[in-house]
Scaffold this motif. Sequence first.
Motif, PDB file in Angstrom:
ATOM      1  N   TYR A 174      33.730 -14.197 -32.819  1.00 25.95           N
ATOM      2  CA  TYR A 174      32.544 -13.671 -32.157  1.00 25.95           C
ATOM      3  C   TYR A 174      31.610 -13.046 -33.189  1.00 25.95           C
ATOM      4  CZ  TYR A 174      35.786 -14.298 -28.322  1.00 25.95           C
ATOM      5  OH  TYR A 174      36.689 -14.836 -27.445  1.00 25.95           O
ATOM      6  N   PRO A 175      30.498 -13.690 -33.505  1.00 23.89           N
ATOM      7  CA  PRO A 175      29.639 -13.216 -34.589  1.00 23.89           C
ATOM      8  C   PRO A 175      28.874 -11.947 -34.216  1.00 23.89           C
ATOM      9  CG  PRO A 175      28.620 -15.070 -33.480  1.00 23.89           C
ATOM     10  CD  PRO A 175      29.987 -14.919 -32.884  1.00 23.89           C
ATOM     11  N   PHE A 176      28.628 -11.128 -35.223  1.00 19.86           N
ATOM     12  CA  PHE A 176      27.808  -9.939 -35.030  1.00 19.86           C
ATOM     13  C   PHE A 176      27.030  -9.658 -36.300  1.00 19.86           C
ATOM     14  CE2 PHE A 176      32.005  -8.536 -36.377  1.00 19.86           C
ATOM     15  CZ  PHE A 176      31.774  -7.563 -37.343  1.00 19.86           C
ATOM     16  N   LEU A 234      27.289 -11.230 -44.130  1.00 20.34           N
ATOM     17  CA  LEU A 234      28.306 -11.949 -43.372  1.00 20.34           C
ATOM     18  C   LEU A 234      29.246 -10.976 -42.670  1.00 20.34           C
ATOM     19  CD1 LEU A 234      29.503 -14.802 -42.806  1.00 20.34           C
ATOM     20  CD2 LEU A 234      30.997 -14.435 -44.769  1.00 20.34           C
ATOM     21  N   SER A 235      29.492 -11.191 -41.384  1.00 20.74           N
ATOM     22  CA  SER A 235      30.365 -10.309 -40.612  1.00 20.74           C
ATOM     23  C   SER A 235      31.789 -10.853 -40.604  1.00 20.74           C
ATOM     24  CB  SER A 235      29.844 -10.140 -39.182  1.00 20.74           C
ATOM     25  OG  SER A 235      29.636 -11.385 -38.551  1.00 20.74           O
ATOM     26  N   GLY A 236      32.461 -10.679 -41.733  1.00 18.72           N
ATOM     27  CA  GLY A 236      33.866 -11.074 -41.831  1.00 18.72           C
ATOM     28  C   GLY A 236      34.052 -12.580 -41.789  1.00 18.72           C
ATOM     29  N   SER A 275      23.439 -15.005 -30.412  1.00 14.11           N
ATOM     30  CA  SER A 275      24.621 -15.793 -30.767  1.00 14.11           C
ATOM     31  C   SER A 275      24.430 -17.226 -30.300  1.00 14.11           C
ATOM     32  CB  SER A 275      25.875 -15.192 -30.122  1.00 14.11           C
ATOM     33  OG  SER A 275      26.981 -16.048 -30.291  1.00 14.11           O
ATOM     34  N   THR A 276      24.814 -18.157 -31.147  1.00 17.38           N
ATOM     35  CA  THR A 276      24.761 -19.572 -30.769  1.00 17.38           C
ATOM     36  C   THR A 276      26.162 -20.143 -30.604  1.00 17.38           C
ATOM     37  OG1 THR A 276      24.667 -20.249 -33.106  1.00 17.38           O
ATOM     38  CG2 THR A 276      22.571 -19.897 -31.969  1.00 17.38           C
ATOM     39  N   GLN A 277      27.168 -19.259 -30.606  1.00 17.85           N
ATOM     40  CA  GLN A 277      28.555 -19.708 -30.477  1.00 17.85           C
ATOM     41  C   GLN A 277      29.200 -19.073 -29.257  1.00 17.85           C
ATOM     42  OE1 GLN A 277      31.133 -20.080 -33.930  1.00 17.85           O
ATOM     43  NE2 GLN A 277      32.648 -18.781 -32.943  1.00 17.85           N
ATOM     44  N   ALA A 278      29.664 -19.899 -28.333  1.00 15.66           N
ATOM     45  CA  ALA A 278      30.320 -19.409 -27.126  1.00 15.66           C
ATOM     46  C   ALA A 278      31.828 -19.430 -27.328  1.00 15.66           C
ATOM     47  CB  ALA A 278      29.931 -20.247 -25.918  1.00 15.66           C
ATOM     48  N   ASN A 286      26.017 -19.049 -36.954  1.00 14.71           N
ATOM     49  CA  ASN A 286      26.277 -18.824 -35.532  1.00 14.71           C
ATOM     50  C   ASN A 286      25.383 -17.746 -34.946  1.00 14.71           C
ATOM     51  OD1 ASN A 286      28.349 -20.716 -35.600  1.00 14.71           O
ATOM     52  ND2 ASN A 286      29.895 -19.194 -36.104  1.00 14.71           N
ATOM     53  N   LEU A 287      24.458 -17.222 -35.761  1.00 19.61           N
ATOM     54  CA  LEU A 287      23.516 -16.209 -35.304  1.00 19.61           C
ATOM     55  C   LEU A 287      22.095 -16.674 -35.599  1.00 19.61           C
ATOM     56  CD1 LEU A 287      25.223 -12.944 -36.619  1.00 19.61           C
ATOM     57  CD2 LEU A 287      25.167 -13.757 -34.251  1.00 19.61           C
ATOM     58  N   SER A 288      21.194 -16.409 -34.665  1.00 19.51           N
ATOM     59  CA  SER A 288      19.780 -16.713 -34.845  1.00 19.51           C
ATOM     60  C   SER A 288      19.003 -15.402 -34.830  1.00 19.51           C
ATOM     61  CB  SER A 288      19.300 -17.636 -33.717  1.00 19.51           C
ATOM     62  OG  SER A 288      17.903 -17.812 -33.786  1.00 19.51           O
ATOM     63  N   PHE A 289      18.188 -15.165 -35.852  1.00 16.17           N
ATOM     64  CA  PHE A 289      17.426 -13.924 -35.990  1.00 16.17           C
ATOM     65  C   PHE A 289      15.953 -14.170 -35.692  1.00 16.17           C
ATOM     66  CE2 PHE A 289      21.228 -13.423 -38.457  1.00 16.17           C
ATOM     67  CZ  PHE A 289      21.575 -12.084 -38.353  1.00 16.17           C
ATOM     68  N   SER A 290      15.319 -13.193 -35.030  1.00 14.75           N
ATOM     69  CA  SER A 290      13.900 -13.319 -34.695  1.00 14.75           C
ATOM     70  C   SER A 290      13.276 -11.931 -34.583  1.00 14.75           C
ATOM     71  CB  SER A 290      13.721 -14.098 -33.379  1.00 14.75           C
ATOM     72  OG  SER A 290      14.415 -13.457 -32.316  1.00 14.75           O
TER      73      SER A 290
END
Length: 205
Positions: free
Chosen positions: A51-53, A24-26, A44-47, A32-36
């Motif tokens: 801001y996720p990282f 988890l980034s804080g 990122s799935t959040q506008a 809010n993140l999709s990994f592939s």
Amino acid sequence: GGGTLTKTEDSPSNVFATLNPIHLSGTQNLTNLSFSNGNNTVTSTQAGSPYPFAFSTLGASSGKYYAEFKTTTSNSSTMGISTGVGAGGFLGGGSNEYAYYYDGRLYNNGSSQSTGFDAWSDNDILGVAMDLDNNKIYFHKNGTYQSSGNPTAGTGGNSITAPSSNGTGFYHFACGDAGGGTPSVQANFGNGYFGTTAVSSAGTN
């Protein structure tokens, strides 16, 4: 499942990092993140804020390390290094986070620094060279190190807090969202691919 196998250089004695889908980034929610692509691509799935990282699975306390990133939606993306404890709601928001932003800014401790770095566009290759023996960070765009940095010679670059004083004793590579868009960032930690495309520039495995 009928898919095509892709050769990788990863092996038990030659291990490469990936992006970590359970770190988890804080304040960000990992939903809010999709990994592939074997967790080497993050989208990122959040506008908007926060801001996720994502962090690399492997961190380091000493030595010299290098990673490359390529964005396919570059207008709100970032990459750099972090202690592994996200703070401030975005990469670069923490006192020991150093992030190169899509618009050419360097962020640390929640503030942007005037660096003379170049902005980047879709499909540019961004390099991050982390020197934990001399406590410096270097960034390049398409093979040209920014602000005349030279990690081989140890000249230029930006000073960072020593791992022994940063709160965790380690730094991880990190990348993700830095604005109002929903960027996708592809990482190459040495396995030689951006997404499913073999790397043909900016170094070898």
